[in-house]
Design a protein around this motif. Structure first.
Motif, mmCIF file in Angstrom:
data_model
loop_
_atom_site.group_PDB
_atom_site.id
_atom_site.type_symbol
_atom_site.label_atom_id
_atom_site.label_comp_id
_atom_site.label_asym_id
_atom_site.label_seq_id
_atom_site.Cartn_x
_atom_site.Cartn_y
_atom_site.Cartn_z
ATOM 1 N N THR A 118 0.838 -1.200 0.000
ATOM 2 C CA THR A 118 0.000 0.000 0.000
ATOM 3 C C THR A 118 0.870 1.246 0.000
ATOM 4 O OG1 THR A 118 -2.079 0.868 0.871
ATOM 5 C CG2 THR A 118 -0.383 0.382 2.483
ATOM 6 N N LEU A 119 0.423 2.261 -0.711
ATOM 7 C CA LEU A 119 1.217 3.484 -0.835
ATOM 8 C C LEU A 119 0.904 4.519 0.226
ATOM 9 C CD1 LEU A 119 1.166 3.947 -4.716
ATOM 10 C CD2 LEU A 119 2.965 2.940 -3.290
ATOM 11 N N ALA A 120 -0.243 4.403 0.894
ATOM 12 C CA ALA A 120 -0.617 5.375 1.925
ATOM 13 C C ALA A 120 -1.156 4.636 3.139
ATOM 14 C CB ALA A 120 -1.660 6.350 1.397
ATOM 15 N N CYS A 121 -0.647 4.994 4.298
ATOM 16 C CA CYS A 121 -1.101 4.379 5.541
ATOM 17 C C CYS A 121 -2.536 4.826 5.818
ATOM 18 C CB CYS A 121 -0.196 4.785 6.699
ATOM 19 S SG CYS A 121 -0.748 4.176 8.313
ATOM 20 N N THR A 134 8.471 -2.091 -9.444
ATOM 21 C CA THR A 134 7.586 -3.045 -8.761
ATOM 22 C C THR A 134 6.207 -2.502 -8.419
ATOM 23 O OG1 THR A 134 8.290 -2.382 -6.544
ATOM 24 C CG2 THR A 134 9.587 -4.117 -7.652
ATOM 25 N N GLY A 135 6.082 -1.191 -8.279
ATOM 26 C CA GLY A 135 4.829 -0.602 -7.810
ATOM 27 C C GLY A 135 4.744 -0.541 -6.300
ATOM 28 N N TYR A 136 5.696 -1.130 -5.607
ATOM 29 C CA TYR A 136 5.716 -1.114 -4.141
ATOM 30 C C TYR A 136 6.187 0.254 -3.641
ATOM 31 C CZ TYR A 136 4.573 -5.897 -2.867
ATOM 32 O OH TYR A 136 3.890 -7.060 -2.615
ATOM 33 N N PRO A 137 5.854 0.598 -2.400
ATOM 34 C CA PRO A 137 6.275 1.891 -1.858
ATOM 35 C C PRO A 137 7.798 1.991 -1.728
ATOM 36 C CG PRO A 137 5.120 0.590 -0.183
ATOM 37 C CD PRO A 137 5.071 -0.183 -1.453
ATOM 38 N N VAL A 138 8.306 3.168 -2.023
ATOM 39 C CA VAL A 138 9.744 3.419 -1.931
ATOM 40 C C VAL A 138 10.029 4.137 -0.627
ATOM 41 C CG1 VAL A 138 11.717 4.592 -2.973
ATOM 42 C CG2 VAL A 138 9.969 3.545 -4.437
#
Length: 179
Positions: A118-121, A134-138
């Motif tokens: 997920t990009l936002a908590c 990857t599309g994963y959060p950096v």
């Protein structure tokens, strides 16, 4: 992929995500995505879409609810392949070798446990940019970026990608590995 189900067919997104996770030995995520794929394919076959009954695996993620996305008119996979996937999901479930939930990580800001992709908590709202590989959060500690378009990537996956293609996956400019 599943973050973009408004742009690509939802059944294909879940199938491709599940298969990619299976290939990467991310069995928990593969199980959840392919199980959702089976539910979606059943709902597509059912004229009124009643086969889609649950979305609890994706609560507090940035993955759109399948209830908000129009289902395709037909499945993109043939029946035999869908049954192969169904059998794998059932066998994996029975084996006890899978946690039937998405892999988790801790939010960098509030330490809340969230889906690793997920990009936002959902608790504190802290957001991350997606990795262009990857599309994963950096996270800051793992971040590198293209010298041309400045899009961020996770160092490990950037180096794997650049080692193979020698060009940014976003803009196509020639790049070097980052250490």
């Amino acid at each position: 992929l599943v973050r973009y189900t408004a742009e690509i067919p939802i059944d294909r997104a879940y199938f491709e995500a599940g298969e990619a996770c299976r290939d990467a030995k991310m069995i928990n995520n593969a199980f959840v995505f392919l199980n959702q794929y089976i539910d979606l394919s059943d709902a597509i076959e059912d004229i009124d879409g009643a086969g889609l009954a649950d979305n609890t695996d994706f609560v507090d993620t940035d993955i759109p609810s399948p209830f908000e996305i129009a289902l395709p008119e037909k499945n993109f996979l043939e029946h035999a392949k869908r049954e192969e996937i169904r059998d794998w999901v059932l066998e994996t479930s029975i084996s006890g070798k899978v946690e039937q939930k998405l892999n988790q990580r801790y939010c960098d800001h509030c330490n809340n446990k969230i889906y690793e992709g997920t990009l936002a908590c959902p608790k504190c709202g802290t957001a991350s940019e997606p990795c262009i590989v990857t599309g994963y959060p950096v996270s800051r500690a793992q971040a590198v970026s293209c010298t041309n378009c400045h899009k961020p990537a996770l160092r490990k996956y950037w180096n794997l990608y650049i080692g193979r293609f020698s060009a940014c996956p976003w803009c196509g400019s020639g790049q070097s590995m980052a250490y």
